[in-house]
Scaffold this active site. Structure first.
Site, PDB file in Angstrom:
ATOM      1  N   ARG A 144      12.697   2.998  -0.646  1.00 57.95           N
ATOM      2  CA  ARG A 144      12.252   3.355  -1.986  1.00 57.95           C
ATOM      3  C   ARG A 144      11.956   4.836  -2.000  1.00 57.95           C
ATOM      4  O   ARG A 144      11.256   5.319  -1.103  1.00 57.95           O
ATOM      5  CB  ARG A 144      10.962   2.582  -2.304  1.00 57.95           C
ATOM      6  CG  ARG A 144      10.344   2.910  -3.631  1.00 57.95           C
ATOM      7  CD  ARG A 144      10.925   2.008  -4.681  1.00 57.95           C
ATOM      8  NE  ARG A 144      10.141   1.921  -5.883  1.00 57.95           N
ATOM      9  CZ  ARG A 144      10.110   0.826  -6.638  1.00 57.95           C
ATOM     10  NH1 ARG A 144      10.777  -0.262  -6.294  1.00 57.95           N
ATOM     11  NH2 ARG A 144       9.427   0.802  -7.751  1.00 57.95           N
ATOM     12  N   ARG A 182       4.892  -4.804  -4.659  1.00 56.47           N
ATOM     13  CA  ARG A 182       5.643  -6.026  -4.919  1.00 56.47           C
ATOM     14  C   ARG A 182       6.999  -6.005  -4.210  1.00 56.47           C
ATOM     15  O   ARG A 182       7.362  -6.940  -3.495  1.00 56.47           O
ATOM     16  CB  ARG A 182       5.843  -6.167  -6.422  1.00 56.47           C
ATOM     17  CG  ARG A 182       6.639  -7.362  -6.847  1.00 56.47           C
ATOM     18  CD  ARG A 182       6.850  -7.274  -8.346  1.00 56.47           C
ATOM     19  NE  ARG A 182       5.593  -6.912  -8.970  1.00 56.47           N
ATOM     20  CZ  ARG A 182       4.578  -7.742  -9.106  1.00 56.47           C
ATOM     21  NH1 ARG A 182       4.686  -8.982  -8.703  1.00 56.47           N
ATOM     22  NH2 ARG A 182       3.464  -7.326  -9.661  1.00 56.47           N
ATOM     23  N   THR A 183       7.746  -4.934  -4.411  1.00 56.88           N
ATOM     24  CA  THR A 183       9.083  -4.846  -3.822  1.00 56.88           C
ATOM     25  C   THR A 183       8.997  -4.832  -2.300  1.00 56.88           C
ATOM     26  O   THR A 183       9.752  -5.517  -1.610  1.00 56.88           O
ATOM     27  CB  THR A 183       9.802  -3.582  -4.335  1.00 56.88           C
ATOM     28  OG1 THR A 183       9.839  -3.634  -5.753  1.00 56.88           O
ATOM     29  CG2 THR A 183      11.221  -3.505  -3.811  1.00 56.88           C
ATOM     30  N   LYS A 227       6.178  16.749   6.694  1.00 53.15           N
ATOM     31  CA  LYS A 227       6.468  17.833   7.644  1.00 53.15           C
ATOM     32  C   LYS A 227       7.806  18.492   7.352  1.00 53.15           C
ATOM     33  O   LYS A 227       8.305  19.264   8.154  1.00 53.15           O
ATOM     34  CB  LYS A 227       6.440  17.293   9.072  1.00 53.15           C
ATOM     35  CG  LYS A 227       5.055  16.819   9.503  1.00 53.15           C
ATOM     36  CD  LYS A 227       5.050  16.343  10.934  1.00 53.15           C
ATOM     37  CE  LYS A 227       3.712  15.691  11.301  1.00 53.15           C
ATOM     38  NZ  LYS A 227       3.823  14.844  12.482  1.00 53.15           N
TER      39      LYS A 227
END
Lengths: 306, 306, 306
Positions: C101, C51-52, C80
């Site tokens: 995020r 959604r975001t 990595k």
């Protein structure tokens, strides 16, 4: 608000219009290059299907629009327990149209009931995959010049293959169609196709086990993959998967004007030695898939190009 | 149809032209901002490589084009058993050019044989990664003003690091190049580099174990990561991984005009205290990577900007 | 260089300006359709949040810009061993602005210290999610016409819900705000909110266990999801999760001018029978989320539209 959930949502007349637009797109792509400027397509793929997703995305980009979305359920809010109804209402704030692939039958239909934007079913479980059917119809019409007066051979897994069922139901609406159904006993078309579609409409068909005997009479040979995941046991899969392989030798029996279609991906049901034969149309089919999706996006967004 | 599969696919002259275009892009980005309008780049990443993928995508977007693709094999049709040859033929219907990353050596080469569009190898296993090499060359030429008359130090894992091998082979084509190979005994360059490239072409080189003794003579210090996955056992990895760390103290031995490159990602082989030194060029290198990919896309699409 | 890491990074005046731009975008979307042409937003999502992510991407596309990025850590270089500081320095070469995020609190703040581009915190663990707060503020101001003189009910998980804490802290800056905190004993707001925000600023509030008794006095009812992952044991979750469900019967007690907000996704804390009530504003809220992100991108890029 219009959606495309089932291949039969569109009348024969609407399909003719759609294919006309698709053919015009093929001839004049530049005319359509900016028509969706500022419009966004959301690809909501709850299960991966690279080919279908990229085909939709290429279609929208070719129209000058933009794309956003997700390619598997892992990266979606579904994992937080959100319903498809809620997701589509939110996505309606983010995009102008959406293509939804979902492992559950009926999910795109539920979505369409709550959507503020057109919803295109991009495949729901073993159920429907209407843009594949439109692709098949455009390919046949483009190559043979018509959708009627045709003998259509369908070969392989006719029991579980949803593209086969949709194509039979769609072609059954045109006149003078004859079906040749080529499959092992275990993978014959389901009864409801035989009874409710073919016999109910008096459409001539035969069911055979061997490709060779019928190849000479076909206008179209529609090959399908024997999907491992459709089999109940591995043994059956191994025994049957190689039975229906089209190679150069078998192809020599076919008419020069027959065309070979395949919804792809192919595993080995068409030998690669056939790929350069002018009758091999399965890669062209992928190109037609982009054109018909472009036409569909335009239709559902209510956009026209003069 | 042109592809880029191996860094040596391009002649020294072609590389010079490409780097000239890249440098012009650096100076006049606005001139190039719309040249790929309507063109699509497909990023086909069968294994994740965010940096490389985003660099290609940024390059295409900077040219006004669009992007589509997938970022790991999970979300691709590969899991359904499709061959690379079939995938690229279908993708050729969806995009104008593609960048392919694949864990199997040679996969992009196979793809190029079947593609209807230019294919760029974006890394195939431990094999080739030509756009990294072009990035390195552009960075060196931009910072030092030349690709000849240079002493190049290469430090770290010289055995398994494909970027090192490609860079040696590419720089070996310029005059008056000298290599200083800095590595632990266990991670020295493979024999074929030493014999078939360096000795065969009479290119001067030394092999040393300690960075300190050679730092003062270097024009370029190319650092590489000691990749955990290249080691056969964890013990060796732990013993060796910290041996070749560049810190401020070691750097004080180097010339003021030496530049430090690194293909990134870095783990700890360059201490972060070095990052603000004017000789630290590894983040600039990422920027050059975008410019050179822009130039490459233009070249392979046959587009020119006056 | 400006970033948005904490909802309180913006002064009340800056928020007023931002919401003014967002409201203008709502009224005149066409005016903004090309303002980010040639600009790129990178969405760096180290954990999935469809959604975001889609809201940010829709915002940038609505402004005529482009998007690139990744939607989960699996497909990023994080695996990595690369630091957030290095990643953002590289991404600064690829994009003009980024939304990050991250499951770790503080990661976007670290990124902003090294970035060459504006960084927007798109949620960091249980910590901050400033664009959700801006969305909530725009929704309240758009629906009620003001951000002061309001009685705000917050219902559900008030202990772990970061959107609730941010909203309380943000609204606490406006005059004549009263909070009604509705939660089970176990999920009351943390002490620091009660002491350092509410009591320290003399803001009137009550804490109640039952929604019914307070509904008539509310201007806004902010519902939240009871997140299974916040509970220490499954038993508590099952016992509590259904206690705070808003249905038509409870809603009949509320004012006709109250509005219901929810950060979404909803599970079952708002009965679907409420969705068509004119007071249900949670899907409109998703739309406001796009407008406010558009305004934010413009502000951080220093772009203005006359």
């Amino acid at each position: 608000m219009k959606h495309l959930i089932d291949p039969l949502d569109l009348s024969v007349e609407e399909i003719a219009e759609l294919l006309d637009v698709a053919s015009d797109i093929e001839k004049n792509p530049q005319k359509y290059a900016e028509v969706c400027r500022g419009k966004k397509l959301a690809t909501l793929f709850y299960e991966p299907s690279t080919r279908t997703r990229l085909s939709f995305e290429a279609a929208m980009l070719n129209l000058g629009g933009s794309i956003l979305g997700f390619s598997s359920a892992d990266s979606s809010s579904a994992s937080k327990g959100e319903s498809v109804a809620d997701t589509i209402r939110v996505v309606s704030c983010y995009a102008d149209i959406c293509a939804m692939r979902h492992p559950k039958e009926g999910a795109p239909k539920v979505a369409s009931a709550y959507a503020g934007i057109p919803v295109i079913n991009a495949g729901d479980g073993g159920h429907q995959h209407p843009t594949q059917t439109l692709t098949d119809l455009l390919t046949i019409r483009s190559l043979k010049g018509r959708l009627d007066h045709l003998t259509i051979g369908l070969c392989g897994d006719l029991k579980f293959g949803r593209t086969v069922h949709s194509l039979i139901k769609s072609l059954a609406r045109y006149s003078d169609i004859r079906f040749v159904l080529i499959s092992p006993e275990e993978l014959r078309v389901p009864d409801y196709i035989r009874e409710e579609v073919l016999r109910a409409k008096n459409i001539p068909f035969v069911e055979v086990e061997r490709m060779e005997e019928v190849l000479p009479e076909l206008d179209i040979l529609y090959m399908t993959r024997v999907q491992r995941e459709r089999f109940f046991n591995e043994e059956d899969y191994v025994r049957l998967k190689d039975s229906y392989i089209l190679d150069r030798q078998k192809l020599s029996l076919a008419s020069k004007e027959m065309f070979i279609l395949h919804p792809l991906p192919r595993v080995n049901e068409i030998s690669t030695e056939v790929d350069n034969d002018p009758r091999a149309a399965y890669f062209k089919q992928a190109q037609y898939g982009v054109y018909v999706r472009m036409a569909l996006i335009l239709k559902l967004l209510g956009l026209e190009v003069d």
